[in-house]
Design a protein around this motif. Structure first.
Motif, mmCIF file in Angstrom:
data_model
loop_
_atom_site.group_PDB
_atom_site.id
_atom_site.type_symbol
_atom_site.label_atom_id
_atom_site.label_comp_id
_atom_site.label_asym_id
_atom_site.label_seq_id
_atom_site.Cartn_x
_atom_site.Cartn_y
_atom_site.Cartn_z
ATOM 1 N N ALA A 112 0.843 -1.196 0.000
ATOM 2 C CA ALA A 112 0.000 0.000 0.000
ATOM 3 C C ALA A 112 0.877 1.245 0.000
ATOM 4 O O ALA A 112 0.579 2.229 -0.675
ATOM 5 N N TYR A 250 -4.007 -3.958 -0.909
ATOM 6 C CA TYR A 250 -4.589 -2.644 -0.622
ATOM 7 C C TYR A 250 -4.610 -1.705 -1.815
ATOM 8 O O TYR A 250 -5.560 -0.930 -1.954
ATOM 9 N N MET B 212 -7.432 3.581 1.023
ATOM 10 C CA MET B 212 -6.551 2.520 1.497
ATOM 11 C C MET B 212 -6.527 2.419 3.018
ATOM 12 O O MET B 212 -6.036 1.444 3.562
#
Lengths: 290, 409
Positions: A112, A250, B212
């Motif tokens: 991520a 992610y 996220m």
């Protein structure tokens, strides 16, 4: 004017189609980690004695301050990684007795932090390390917002702050050595190697000693798969790990939005220009410019 | 008759340099309430900013390893940009839909939008740990093109340019640059189209930033539709700001606004209250769908759940109803009240997503230091100072000079 209207509707229809496909692209099923050909580390918590050998070796290898003598893992006390230490061991009282758990950056297969980074300072190398590159980072801390494990740490009290986190000893691995913590571990709880082989090894241990292990390899699928893989005797939430993390990676979460950007960029101006010319020809009753 | 002559007359025969030097001098009374409050705050703010660069971010700010974005990002950037949304909504109405009724407030709204972006981008620089590296995503030695923040950084930059082009005819009129005005005016439509496209993407992009942070934001505020919710709410956030700003300016800059525009302003607010009411209805409805879809009622019976209800009912549903009533009853005062309630609601919503519901379960919850608050106000006050400086000099509220009116844009 009629033509204008028609063009306008056409543009409108096209936009709809493009946005539709954009959405579909975004919603494509997440591929799991097919490419396992990078390094990872298997941590077998059933073998870990909590000696902090890894912590001490890590600090030394990365030029971080020494671990204070009185700072030892204790049940009920959660020690966290910070800008001065990249890995910590914590003790937990579980249903099967006391166990230790090591914490550090998990080296996600699709990190991520790397997807968040707008300067590519966070970067997943071919070897499997997720590294931070000082010459690129502008210190926006979006990697910290995005990381599901909360691992990038920021030097808030520095005028030229760095991001600290485990990079699986990228430099040492490049020289053909194993990461410092793996080398230091006297209990051999840490195994460095190819991720695919590590998963096979973890499965073998679970199969060979069924009573000893909880039948899950943490990190095989969590957050789309991570370089670090954990084995334990008890469910991982008893060891302070987040077991509710999504199995998709992610970066998948922002893919839908990012895919829609090019189509908006192509179609929105066309649409706006279409509306502009379609409305322009109206007799300008309210126009102030006589 | 030559235009140069007209311009010369307006400048009372001064040379360009003399004219500029005179314009730079302050105008207006020195001791207004705004000056008395803003000057000490700005002074303190500058000291704090200096301290921040000498001792690092941690010296002045409470942000930590778990809550890395605080008030400067959550309020100045995420909230401020929503309020700047009025510029793209209004340019859409005036230049794309060709509704001339709103033309008299386009310039001031674009100016407001432009300054907001300049100052909020400035706030971002203060918040960067390594501000010297800010050129990295721009000059191309390290494009992180798969980052939402990369998209936003570029959009901020391009949108500032687009807005400057949209506003530039006013600067040209101020300087009496006839040729330049002609060229710059011809670029307006292109800049508007570019600006609207960029706005839709980065208004939603600011929401996409948090996609996220799935496990970190309270489930009542996290959902995959944050980008769309941010975009829809930027419409009524921007328009409420325009109503609010217009009502204050009408008093403060009364001498600059023509009688015709003063009467017209009521009609403008009236139409805006309708647009706001409908946009808020869409927004509220989307929230209900998200709420039911996510089976979110299980979270309601908690502190965060109550806070969610306060936001949704007190600051979305109530102002929506007020806007509807003010439209039906043609009640301008009520529309202004609704605009203020809406603005408070937007602040609450943006701070919820970016700060309050972000790591709501952290051991050490984030509260801004007084120094962060002072810097936040410093940025807003300096922006108002620059705004006032421009409005007092350039044809923003007052009419364009006669020579500029002869040319149709």
């Amino acid at each position: 004017m009629g033509v204008d209207r028609r063009n306008f509707l056409k543009a409108l229809g096209l936009t709809g189609v493009a946005l539709g496909t954009g959405k579909q692209l975004g919603a494509a099923p997440a591929e799991s980690v097919e490419d396992d050909e990078f390094y990872g580390i298997l941590y077998d918590s059933t073998w870990c004695a909590g000696c902090q050998g890894c912590e001490i070796a890590c600090a030394e290898a990365n030029g971080l301050p020494e671990v204070p003598l009185e700072d030892v893992p204790e049940v009920g006390k959660i020690r966290k990684t910070d800008e001065h230490r990249r890995t910590v061991i914590n003790a937990y009282e579980t249903s099967q007795g006391e166990f230790f758990m090591k914490t550090q950056c998990m080296q996600c297969a699709q990190p991520a932090c790397a997807a968040a980074c707008l300067t590519k300072a966070m970067y997943k190398t071919k070897d499997g390390s997720v590294i931070w590159r000082e010459n690129k980072c502008m210190g926006c801390r979006y990697c910290m917002i995005s990381c599901p494990f909360d691992m990038p740490k920021f030097e808030y009290h520095s005028t030229n702050p760095k991001i600290e986190k485990c990079d699986m000893c990228f430099e040492r691995v490049k020289e053909g050595k194993v990461p410092a913590c793996v080398e230091a571990c006297p209990a051999e709880a840490l195994t460095f190697g190819n991720r695919r082989e590590l998963i096979a090894e973890a499965r073998r241990r679970i199969a060979e000693f069924p009573g000893m292990y909880h039948d899950v390899i943490y990190g095989e699928h969590e957050a789309g798969g991570t370089g670090w893989l954990y084995l334990s005797a008890v469910p991982f939430d008893e060891l302070g790990l987040n077991t509710k993390l999504q199995k998709k990676s992610y970066p998948e979460l922002t893919k839908g939005f990012l895919y829609s950007v090019p189509s908006v960029f192509v179609l929105a101006p066309a649409l706006l220009l279409g509306i502009h010319s379609a409305t322009k020809d109206k007799p300008a009753k309210e126009d102030d410019n006589e | 008759m030559s235009d140069t002559k007209v311009i010369d007359q307006e400048r009372n025969g001064k040379s360009t340099w003399k004219f500029l030097a005179d314009e730079l001098k302050p105008k207006g009374k020195p001791f207004t309430w705004f000056n008395i409050i803003s000057v000490p705050v700005i002074t303190a703010g500058i000291v704090i900013i200096v301290l921040r660069f000498i001792h690092g971010l941690g010296y002045v700010s409470n942000i930590d390893q778990e809550v890395p974005w605080g008030l400067w990002k959550g309020f100045n950037v995420v909230t401020g940009v929503a309020f700047a949304g009025g510029a793209y909504v209004l340019t859409f109405i005036v230049y794309i839909l060709n509704v001339q009724k709103f033309k008299s407030i386009v310039r001031v709204t674009v100016l407001n939008g432009f300054l907001a972006y300049v100052f909020y981008a400035g706030a971002l620089v203060l918040d960067l740990g390594r501000p010297l590296k800010i050129i990295n995503p721009i000059i191309g030695n390290s494009f992180g093109a798969n980052s939402v923040l990369f998209l936003i950084a570029w959009h901020f930059l391009l949108y500032m340019i687009a807005q400057l082009i949209e506003f530039s005819p006013a600067i040209a009129e101020w300087l009496g640059a006839k040729r330049a005005r002609k060229v710059l005016s011809s670029m307006t439509l292109a800049a508007v189209i570019m600006g609207i496209t960029l706005s839709t993407l980065h208004q939603s992009g600011l929401g996409a930033l948090f996609l996220m942070a799935k496990e970190k934001i309270h489930p009542l505020w996290y959902n995959e539709f944050i980008p769309i919710l941010f975009l829809v709410s930027s419409v009524f956030a921007g328009l409420s700001m325009v109503i609010f700003e217009g009502s204050i300016s009408k008093k403060v800059f009364a001498d600059k606004i023509s009688e015709k525009n003063k009467t017209g302003h009521k009609g403008i607010i009236h139409t805006f209250s309708q647009i706001c009411a409908f946009a808020m209805f869409i927004y509220f409805f989307m929230h209900i769908i998200v709420f039911i879809h996510g089976k979110n009622w299980t979270y309601l019976n908690s502190r965060m759940g109550l806070w969610y209800l306060v936001e949704m009912i007190g600051f979305v549903l109530v102002p929506m109803v007020l806007f509807f009533i003010s439209y039906r009853k043609v009640n301008i005062t009520l529309a202004k009240v609704a605009a203020i309630v809406t603005m408070v609601g937007i602040v609450i919503n943006r701070l919820n997503v970016s700060i309050i519901a972000f790591r709501w379960d952290a051991e050490v919850p984030y509260y801004p230091t007084w120094m962060e608050v002072v810097v936040t106000f410093t940025i807003i006050f300096v922006e108002v100072w620059v705004f006032r400086w421009v409005v007092n000099r350039m044809p923003v509220y007052n009419e364009s000079p006669a020579w500029a009116k002869e040319h149709k844009h």
